[in-house]
Design a protein around this motif. Structure first.
Motif, PDB file in Angstrom:
ATOM      1  N   ALA A 125       0.768  -1.086  -0.132  1.00 18.61           N
ATOM      2  CA  ALA A 125       0.008  -0.196   0.022  1.00 18.61           C
ATOM      3  C   ALA A 125       0.846   1.238  -0.005  1.00 18.61           C
ATOM      4  O   ALA A 125       2.138   1.167   0.484  1.00 18.61           O
ATOM      5  CB  ALA A 125      -0.783   0.037   1.227  1.00 18.61           C
ATOM      6  N   LYS A 126       0.430   2.400  -0.493  1.00 17.76           N
ATOM      7  CA  LYS A 126       1.034   3.660  -0.647  1.00 17.76           C
ATOM      8  C   LYS A 126       1.313   4.277   0.835  1.00 17.76           C
ATOM      9  O   LYS A 126       0.056   4.270   1.486  1.00 17.76           O
ATOM     10  CB  LYS A 126       0.457   4.494  -1.611  1.00 17.76           C
ATOM     11  CG  LYS A 126       0.181   4.023  -2.975  1.00 17.76           C
ATOM     12  CD  LYS A 126      -0.051   5.075  -3.953  1.00 17.76           C
ATOM     13  CE  LYS A 126       0.062   4.390  -5.437  1.00 17.76           C
ATOM     14  NZ  LYS A 126      -0.636   5.413  -6.397  1.00 17.76           N
ATOM     15  N   GLY A 127       2.278   4.952   0.988  1.00 20.98           N
ATOM     16  CA  GLY A 127       2.400   5.929   2.275  1.00 20.98           C
ATOM     17  C   GLY A 127       2.281   7.251   1.899  1.00 20.98           C
ATOM     18  O   GLY A 127       1.519   7.570   0.908  1.00 20.98           O
ATOM     19  N   GLU A 128       2.989   8.058   2.417  1.00 22.49           N
ATOM     20  CA  GLU A 128       2.802   9.412   2.449  1.00 22.49           C
ATOM     21  C   GLU A 128       3.550  10.063   1.172  1.00 22.49           C
ATOM     22  O   GLU A 128       2.956  11.097   0.631  1.00 22.49           O
ATOM     23  CB  GLU A 128       3.469  10.164   3.747  1.00 22.49           C
ATOM     24  CG  GLU A 128       3.513  11.774   3.667  1.00 22.49           C
ATOM     25  CD  GLU A 128       4.236  12.166   4.769  1.00 22.49           C
ATOM     26  OE1 GLU A 128       4.735  11.385   5.572  1.00 22.49           O
ATOM     27  OE2 GLU A 128       4.692  13.478   4.992  1.00 22.49           O
ATOM     28  N   VAL A 129       4.709   9.458   0.782  1.00 21.45           N
ATOM     29  CA  VAL A 129       5.359   9.963  -0.365  1.00 21.45           C
ATOM     30  C   VAL A 129       5.746   8.913  -1.474  1.00 21.45           C
ATOM     31  O   VAL A 129       6.978   8.480  -1.442  1.00 21.45           O
ATOM     32  CB  VAL A 129       6.798  10.679   0.157  1.00 21.45           C
ATOM     33  CG1 VAL A 129       6.384  11.948   0.632  1.00 21.45           C
ATOM     34  CG2 VAL A 129       7.499   9.681   1.044  1.00 21.45           C
ATOM     35  N   PRO A 130       4.679   8.337  -2.106  1.00 21.87           N
ATOM     36  CA  PRO A 130       5.123   7.033  -2.811  1.00 21.87           C
ATOM     37  C   PRO A 130       5.397   7.057  -4.174  1.00 21.87           C
ATOM     38  O   PRO A 130       5.940   6.369  -4.960  1.00 21.87           O
ATOM     39  CB  PRO A 130       3.616   6.531  -2.892  1.00 21.87           C
ATOM     40  CG  PRO A 130       2.592   7.608  -2.957  1.00 21.87           C
ATOM     41  CD  PRO A 130       3.331   8.596  -1.884  1.00 21.87           C
ATOM     42  N   ASP A 131       5.203   8.660  -4.669  1.00 22.09           N
ATOM     43  CA  ASP A 131       5.746   8.830  -6.057  1.00 22.09           C
ATOM     44  C   ASP A 131       7.023   8.486  -6.542  1.00 22.09           C
ATOM     45  O   ASP A 131       8.014   8.961  -5.811  1.00 22.09           O
ATOM     46  CB  ASP A 131       5.444  10.205  -6.399  1.00 22.09           C
ATOM     47  CG  ASP A 131       3.777  10.399  -6.417  1.00 22.09           C
ATOM     48  OD1 ASP A 131       3.231  11.777  -6.398  1.00 22.09           O
ATOM     49  OD2 ASP A 131       2.956   9.541  -6.477  1.00 22.09           O
ATOM     50  N   GLY A 132       7.315   7.927  -7.706  1.00 26.06           N
ATOM     51  CA  GLY A 132       8.374   7.387  -8.139  1.00 26.06           C
ATOM     52  C   GLY A 132       9.263   6.352  -7.589  1.00 26.06           C
ATOM     53  O   GLY A 132      10.235   5.849  -7.814  1.00 26.06           O
ATOM     54  N   TYR A 133       8.450   5.858  -6.707  1.00 25.81           N
ATOM     55  CA  TYR A 133       8.922   4.396  -6.104  1.00 25.81           C
ATOM     56  C   TYR A 133       7.981   3.231  -6.419  1.00 25.81           C
ATOM     57  O   TYR A 133       6.560   3.471  -6.256  1.00 25.81           O
ATOM     58  CB  TYR A 133       9.031   4.458  -4.743  1.00 25.81           C
ATOM     59  CG  TYR A 133       9.783   5.599  -4.080  1.00 25.81           C
ATOM     60  CD1 TYR A 133       9.485   6.869  -3.661  1.00 25.81           C
ATOM     61  CD2 TYR A 133      11.371   5.376  -4.201  1.00 25.81           C
ATOM     62  CE1 TYR A 133      10.179   7.788  -3.385  1.00 25.81           C
ATOM     63  CE2 TYR A 133      12.250   6.502  -3.859  1.00 25.81           C
ATOM     64  CZ  TYR A 133      11.614   7.573  -3.289  1.00 25.81           C
ATOM     65  OH  TYR A 133      12.293   8.669  -2.791  1.00 25.81           O
ATOM     66  N   ASN A 134       8.483   1.941  -6.458  1.00 27.25           N
ATOM     67  CA  ASN A 134       7.466   0.746  -6.525  1.00 27.25           C
ATOM     68  C   ASN A 134       7.972  -0.162  -5.432  1.00 27.25           C
ATOM     69  O   ASN A 134       9.268  -0.108  -5.001  1.00 27.25           O
ATOM     70  CB  ASN A 134       7.380   0.187  -7.950  1.00 27.25           C
ATOM     71  CG  ASN A 134       8.675  -0.234  -8.435  1.00 27.25           C
ATOM     72  OD1 ASN A 134       9.517  -1.227  -8.061  1.00 27.25           O
ATOM     73  ND2 ASN A 134       9.362   0.692  -9.272  1.00 27.25           N
ATOM     74  N   VAL A 135       7.170  -0.940  -5.082  1.00 25.47           N
ATOM     75  CA  VAL A 135       7.207  -2.040  -3.874  1.00 25.47           C
ATOM     76  C   VAL A 135       6.953  -3.334  -4.341  1.00 25.47           C
ATOM     77  O   VAL A 135       5.874  -3.750  -5.186  1.00 25.47           O
ATOM     78  CB  VAL A 135       7.218  -1.514  -2.458  1.00 25.47           C
ATOM     79  CG1 VAL A 135       7.742  -0.337  -1.984  1.00 25.47           C
ATOM     80  CG2 VAL A 135       5.435  -1.523  -2.479  1.00 25.47           C
ATOM     81  N   SER A 136       7.615  -4.350  -3.865  1.00 23.31           N
ATOM     82  CA  SER A 136       7.147  -5.976  -3.876  1.00 23.31           C
ATOM     83  C   SER A 136       7.288  -6.542  -2.786  1.00 23.31           C
ATOM     84  O   SER A 136       8.323  -6.329  -1.918  1.00 23.31           O
ATOM     85  CB  SER A 136       7.478  -6.433  -5.246  1.00 23.31           C
ATOM     86  OG  SER A 136       8.893  -6.847  -5.122  1.00 23.31           O
TER      87      SER A 136
END
Lengths: 115, 116
Positions: free
Chosen positions: A56-67
């Protein structure tokens, strides 16, 4: 028992390059988090995961992806690095509490510079 | 919107003195307030935490004071030692039942220096 291990510890990238930061925990924790720490800004949440296969996205997710393909690992990806992403990145984890907060266990950080 | 405001940004204290760091929050739904301590080159580590059903919690030389009506809480370090020199972060969260997340909202941090 290593706790939370972050790889790599340091990295220098050029603008536009991509890379993946790895966080591994050996405490069988359900929750995992990625933060960035910048001078005077405290810790800001990028993305988090409440279990294997969920993010899920947090406060500053732009430009990042996670798995979170495996319970013990949480990967943070930068597809096209920008100088604004120069920061110290921290991973944290904690176990599922029975309605109560559990202490977050932090790694020692990845220092990332984008030129 | 900064939901947890921390002050001061930096603090210098003499050995044996009292260090006081203050935090104020806006979201009245917050009901868990931890303090984290971070040494240079390391990740933060939980120091002490309080829930709003008590006004004070003490662990050794570290005390949290909590004022629910003012939406403020503070960390007091008694008999401060050079080894206490670190960055301190207050944080706030909402506790929930199974399936809820426990995201922490951090203050911006206070760099404490304790001179010998």
């Amino acid at each position: 028992n290593a706790g939370v291990t972050q790889t790599p510890k340091f990295r220098v990238l050029k603008t536009g390059q991509s890379m993946t930061l790895l966080c591994a925990q050996d405490m069988n924790h359900e929750y995992m988090y990625w933060y960035r720490q910048d001078p005077g800004m405290g810790l800001r949440l990028i993305h988090y995961s409440v279990g294997e296969g969920t993010t899920a996205k947090g406060e500053v997710p732009d430009g990042y992806n996670v798995s979170r393909l495996k319970k013990q690992n949480f990967l943070l990806g930068l597809e096209s690095a920008a100088p604004s992403q120069t920061s110290v990145y921290f991973c944290a984890s904690h176990k599922l509490g029975q309605g109560a907060n559990q202490p977050q266990h932090f790694g020692d950080g990845t220092r990332l510079s984008i030129l | 919107q900064q939901q947890v405001k921390q002050s001061p940004q930096s603090l210098i204290v003499q050995k044996g003195g009292i260090s006081i760091i203050n935090c104020a929050y806006e979201n009245t739904a917050f009901d868990y307030f931890p303090w984290y301590q971070q040494f240079p080159g390391k990740g933060p580590a939980l120091l002490i935490a309080i829930r709003p059903d008590v006004s004070e919690k003490k662990e050794g030389r570290f005390t949290i004071s909590f004022n629910k009506s003012a939406k403020q809480f503070s960390l007091h370090i008694m008999d401060s030692q050079p080894g206490d020199s670190a960055t301190y972060f207050c944080a706030a969260s909402i506790e929930g039942s199974g399936g809820s997340n426990y995201k922490l909202t951090f203050g911006k941090g206070t760099l404490l220096t304790v001179n010998p």
